[in-house]
Design an enzyme around this catalytic site. Sequence first.
Site, PDB file in Angstrom:
ATOM      1  N   ASP A  46       7.139   5.582   4.532  1.00 27.07           N
ATOM      2  CA  ASP A  46       6.388   4.679   5.404  1.00 27.07           C
ATOM      3  C   ASP A  46       7.117   3.352   5.545  1.00 27.07           C
ATOM      4  O   ASP A  46       7.940   2.994   4.707  1.00 27.07           O
ATOM      5  CB  ASP A  46       4.983   4.434   4.836  1.00 27.07           C
ATOM      6  CG  ASP A  46       5.030   3.760   3.479  1.00 27.07           C
ATOM      7  OD1 ASP A  46       5.817   4.231   2.614  1.00 27.07           O
ATOM      8  OD2 ASP A  46       4.312   2.772   3.260  1.00 27.07           O
ATOM      9  N   GLU A  47       6.779   2.625   6.607  1.00 22.96           N
ATOM     10  CA  GLU A  47       7.240   1.248   6.824  1.00 22.96           C
ATOM     11  C   GLU A  47       8.743   1.111   6.571  1.00 22.96           C
ATOM     12  O   GLU A  47       9.197   0.264   5.802  1.00 22.96           O
ATOM     13  CB  GLU A  47       6.448   0.283   5.935  1.00 22.96           C
ATOM     14  CG  GLU A  47       4.960   0.262   6.259  1.00 22.96           C
ATOM     15  CD  GLU A  47       4.164  -0.708   5.413  1.00 22.96           C
ATOM     16  OE1 GLU A  47       3.122  -1.189   5.882  1.00 22.96           O
ATOM     17  OE2 GLU A  47       4.582  -0.971   4.268  1.00 22.96           O
ATOM     18  N   TRP A  86      -3.954  -0.915  -3.067  1.00 18.56           N
ATOM     19  CA  TRP A  86      -2.648  -1.567  -3.210  1.00 18.56           C
ATOM     20  C   TRP A  86      -2.856  -2.862  -3.983  1.00 18.56           C
ATOM     21  O   TRP A  86      -3.837  -3.575  -3.774  1.00 18.56           O
ATOM     22  CB  TRP A  86      -2.043  -1.824  -1.831  1.00 18.56           C
ATOM     23  CG  TRP A  86      -1.929  -0.563  -1.027  1.00 18.56           C
ATOM     24  CD1 TRP A  86      -2.818  -0.085  -0.112  1.00 18.56           C
ATOM     25  CD2 TRP A  86      -0.884   0.409  -1.103  1.00 18.56           C
ATOM     26  NE1 TRP A  86      -2.387   1.118   0.391  1.00 18.56           N
ATOM     27  CE2 TRP A  86      -1.205   1.448  -0.198  1.00 18.56           C
ATOM     28  CE3 TRP A  86       0.294   0.502  -1.847  1.00 18.56           C
ATOM     29  CZ2 TRP A  86      -0.389   2.566  -0.019  1.00 18.56           C
ATOM     30  CZ3 TRP A  86       1.108   1.614  -1.662  1.00 18.56           C
ATOM     31  CH2 TRP A  86       0.778   2.625  -0.768  1.00 18.56           C
ATOM     32  N   HIS A 121      10.843   0.820   0.988  1.00 22.43           N
ATOM     33  CA  HIS A 121      10.155   0.352  -0.221  1.00 22.43           C
ATOM     34  C   HIS A 121      10.953   0.683  -1.484  1.00 22.43           C
ATOM     35  O   HIS A 121      10.388   1.116  -2.488  1.00 22.43           O
ATOM     36  CB  HIS A 121       8.758   0.966  -0.307  1.00 22.43           C
ATOM     37  CG  HIS A 121       7.787   0.420   0.699  1.00 22.43           C
ATOM     38  ND1 HIS A 121       7.117  -0.760   0.513  1.00 22.43           N
ATOM     39  CD2 HIS A 121       7.407   0.893   1.917  1.00 22.43           C
ATOM     40  CE1 HIS A 121       6.343  -0.998   1.576  1.00 22.43           C
ATOM     41  NE2 HIS A 121       6.514  -0.014   2.437  1.00 22.43           N
ATOM     42  N   ASP A 165       8.091   0.932  -5.920  1.00 24.23           N
ATOM     43  CA  ASP A 165       8.075   0.138  -4.695  1.00 24.23           C
ATOM     44  C   ASP A 165       9.066  -1.005  -4.881  1.00 24.23           C
ATOM     45  O   ASP A 165       9.769  -1.074  -5.896  1.00 24.23           O
ATOM     46  CB  ASP A 165       6.669  -0.378  -4.378  1.00 24.23           C
ATOM     47  CG  ASP A 165       6.375  -0.366  -2.883  1.00 24.23           C
ATOM     48  OD1 ASP A 165       7.066  -1.102  -2.157  1.00 24.23           O
ATOM     49  OD2 ASP A 165       5.492   0.379  -2.452  1.00 24.23           O
ATOM     50  N   GLU A 211      -0.997  -5.849  -4.594  1.00 24.50           N
ATOM     51  CA  GLU A 211      -0.307  -7.133  -4.455  1.00 24.50           C
ATOM     52  C   GLU A 211      -1.137  -8.279  -5.022  1.00 24.50           C
ATOM     53  O   GLU A 211      -0.608  -9.184  -5.671  1.00 24.50           O
ATOM     54  CB  GLU A 211       0.013  -7.410  -2.985  1.00 24.50           C
ATOM     55  CG  GLU A 211       1.135  -6.554  -2.407  1.00 24.50           C
ATOM     56  CD  GLU A 211       0.626  -5.290  -1.738  1.00 24.50           C
ATOM     57  OE1 GLU A 211      -0.473  -4.835  -2.126  1.00 24.50           O
ATOM     58  OE2 GLU A 211       1.313  -4.759  -0.849  1.00 24.50           O
ATOM     59  N   ARG A 239       3.247  -3.032  -7.646  1.00 20.39           N
ATOM     60  CA  ARG A 239       3.044  -4.457  -7.372  1.00 20.39           C
ATOM     61  C   ARG A 239       2.513  -5.151  -8.627  1.00 20.39           C
ATOM     62  O   ARG A 239       2.988  -6.212  -9.029  1.00 20.39           O
ATOM     63  CB  ARG A 239       2.080  -4.633  -6.205  1.00 20.39           C
ATOM     64  CG  ARG A 239       2.705  -4.560  -4.809  1.00 20.39           C
ATOM     65  CD  ARG A 239       3.589  -3.343  -4.584  1.00 20.39           C
ATOM     66  NE  ARG A 239       4.117  -3.286  -3.238  1.00 20.39           N
ATOM     67  CZ  ARG A 239       3.607  -2.536  -2.272  1.00 20.39           C
ATOM     68  NH1 ARG A 239       2.543  -1.773  -2.496  1.00 20.39           N
ATOM     69  NH2 ARG A 239       4.166  -2.540  -1.072  1.00 20.39           N
TER      70      ARG A 239
END
Length: 749
Positions: A333-334, A466, A274, A186, A468, A157
């Site tokens: 994940d996600e 993380w 991701h 990512d 961001e 990020r």
Amino acid sequence: MSIKKISALFGFALLLTAKFNFAQELGILPQPESVKVLQGKFVFSGNTAIVDKESIFSIAAQEIKLLKKNRTGGLSNQLVFTRDASLKPEAYRLKILPEQITITASNKLGAFWAVQTLKQLAGTNAFKTKNTWVLPALEINDQPKFSWRGVHLDVSRHFFDIDYLHRFIDRLAFYKFNKFHWHLTDDQGWRIEIKKYPELTAKGAWRKLNNQDSACLKLATTNPDYRIPEKHFKMIDGEKMYGGFYTQEQVKELVSYAAGKGIEIIPEIDMPGHMQAATRLFPWLTSTGSVQKEKNFTDPVCPCKETTFEFAEHIFKEVAQLFPSKYIHLGADEVEKSSWKNIPECEALMKHENLKNIDEIQSYFVKRMEKYFHSLGKELIGWDEILDGGISPTATLMYWRTWVPTAPKHAAEKGNPIIMTPGEYCYFDAQQDSHSLQKVYSFNPVGFGLNESEQQYVLGGQANIWTEYIPSEQRLEYMLFPRMLAMSEVLWGHQQDFKTFSRKMDRQFTVLDAMRINYRFTDLKGFAENNVFLKSAYLNIEAPKNAVVHYTTDGSTPKISAPKYTKPIYIDKTQTIKAAIFGADGRMGDVFTANYVQTGYVDAVSLKNPKPGLNFSYYPKFYKAVNLISEADKTKTATTAAIEIPVEDKAGSFATRHQGYFYAAEDGIYSFFLRSDDGSVLKIQNKTLVDNDGMHFAIEKSAQIALKKGYHPFELLFLEGGGGYTLQLEYSLGASKRKAVSASDFVIE
């Protein structure tokens, strides 16, 4: 018994108490298993001889020799390394006598952690050149409880260059962390050179500024820590692009450097989700051949095409050659699995492999990649979504979703190793408040419903960060420290009470200063955000010991030139006071605001038939704000004793309402403190008193109200947006200590 004997015994008891207190107050973090205080001191200097006859303690001996080079003069004494094969890996014995330090360990790691303990005992002198170290005579027996003591860093990020990562590794080692989980890819950027696919870094490592950058730049107008470093921009085809990546040579060098500091680096290449940094360049990786955002997350790669596995295997082959770690983290994940529906290749795969649903497609991908990892001599780690659709018996699970409380037990029942990283305790990108440090310190990696036999599968835990909204090294350090110190003590495993830890933290702040770490100062206390007074009041700021606080009374942001807080501030008019701690280098901490409004008492209401409890309502729907709660969505009502949510199977997102009357036991100014994750609003006398609304991590808001003795209409609204919730309400009367609301505080009619 004679008076002399009584006096002697009393004196001996005092000596024991003094030694015990001294051992507790040494400031070593994490706390050793046992400390015995001896007589005298050892002076470590340039004349101290280093004796390593067996030459098996290489990294520890090298570390102490480098430290010795920075010392001058001193006495002729020695530091001796000895081996005891009976000690467990990473365990050590450290004996400091005036003439000799003896470090005993079974391997180089135990000896290395002993050297870090010596550095901790040296305090700020460990980071100064030429100074000798005066170390107290001690005997320490120590070993970690957990083998996995990690910190995770997302460099996708926002990017952090290789020079900074060396300092990052040094700081992990100083506090005895032994794992660095490196999140290298990512949606926002691909950060590791892959020679088979040079486009991944030539193009995938660079991007235009996005909405997260815009948020950071807006915050940077008042907080320079949010500035995006210019060194991470470059012109590409006439456009200014943000990014960066690590060459394979840089990766190899950092891995070697970390190994010399007792740290194993575990790479993460996150897939099948991701992956937009790759799918933008190779859209054939997705199920549809297009790159778009689905319902919740970006399009994943398609696990139903052989070309996907060819791509992944080429990448992981190169990654495995760069990292000697036994582990590779797949992520997993996600994942937006809906993109695999109604795809011919996926329907064919499900039929061929007898897969029942798209969760099992995800499991198929993870298990197939794990087989490939095994062929490379590696073991797979995945986020706890790898449970979905079935988990292989050899995968290691990293638990993060606190809203899936059964995940650790499910994994342990199957015999899978577990690394605990629950977001509630371990996500250090969450904004901090006065409770954050204690929250981390309360983390129990072997909790979460595991019985004694299941706890053996817990390898340990780690802090995750993380990025961001963490664009700079300064902001990263602010979010990590001092929470990282609490985590180090949790994972080393010899915790004490939080008060003792807090006292040790007071000693550590000068050490963090010496390391030039942009840590978060301790909160200022003693006031609410919104305060009231009748005729006059005093603002008595509770600050950490030796903290320098500057404040303003006109609502402006305090500068170091503003008045210094030395005594309580007299309040006799409506005004706004702002205060902040300033470090020795002039660095300003968070700004704390105390609004004061002159008011009168609010009258109580009369009730004919008050009964204990609160009326509770439940709304299983996602809301962004409490004013959007609709009675049409209500599915449950009940009477609760206090602030409770009596729903066994809670929805992923929901809202609640508690209504009744708060009983004020006497006339006075009441302070209410509302902490929640996500939003909450407290109303007293049908007016909003505390507004903590919106989607956010656990944060606290506070306000005061002057209440007459008796009953006052009360309403508490709460939103849970998904991801685990916190809801806590405390109050205080006047200068009394705050306490949690209880059944005795509420009635209904």
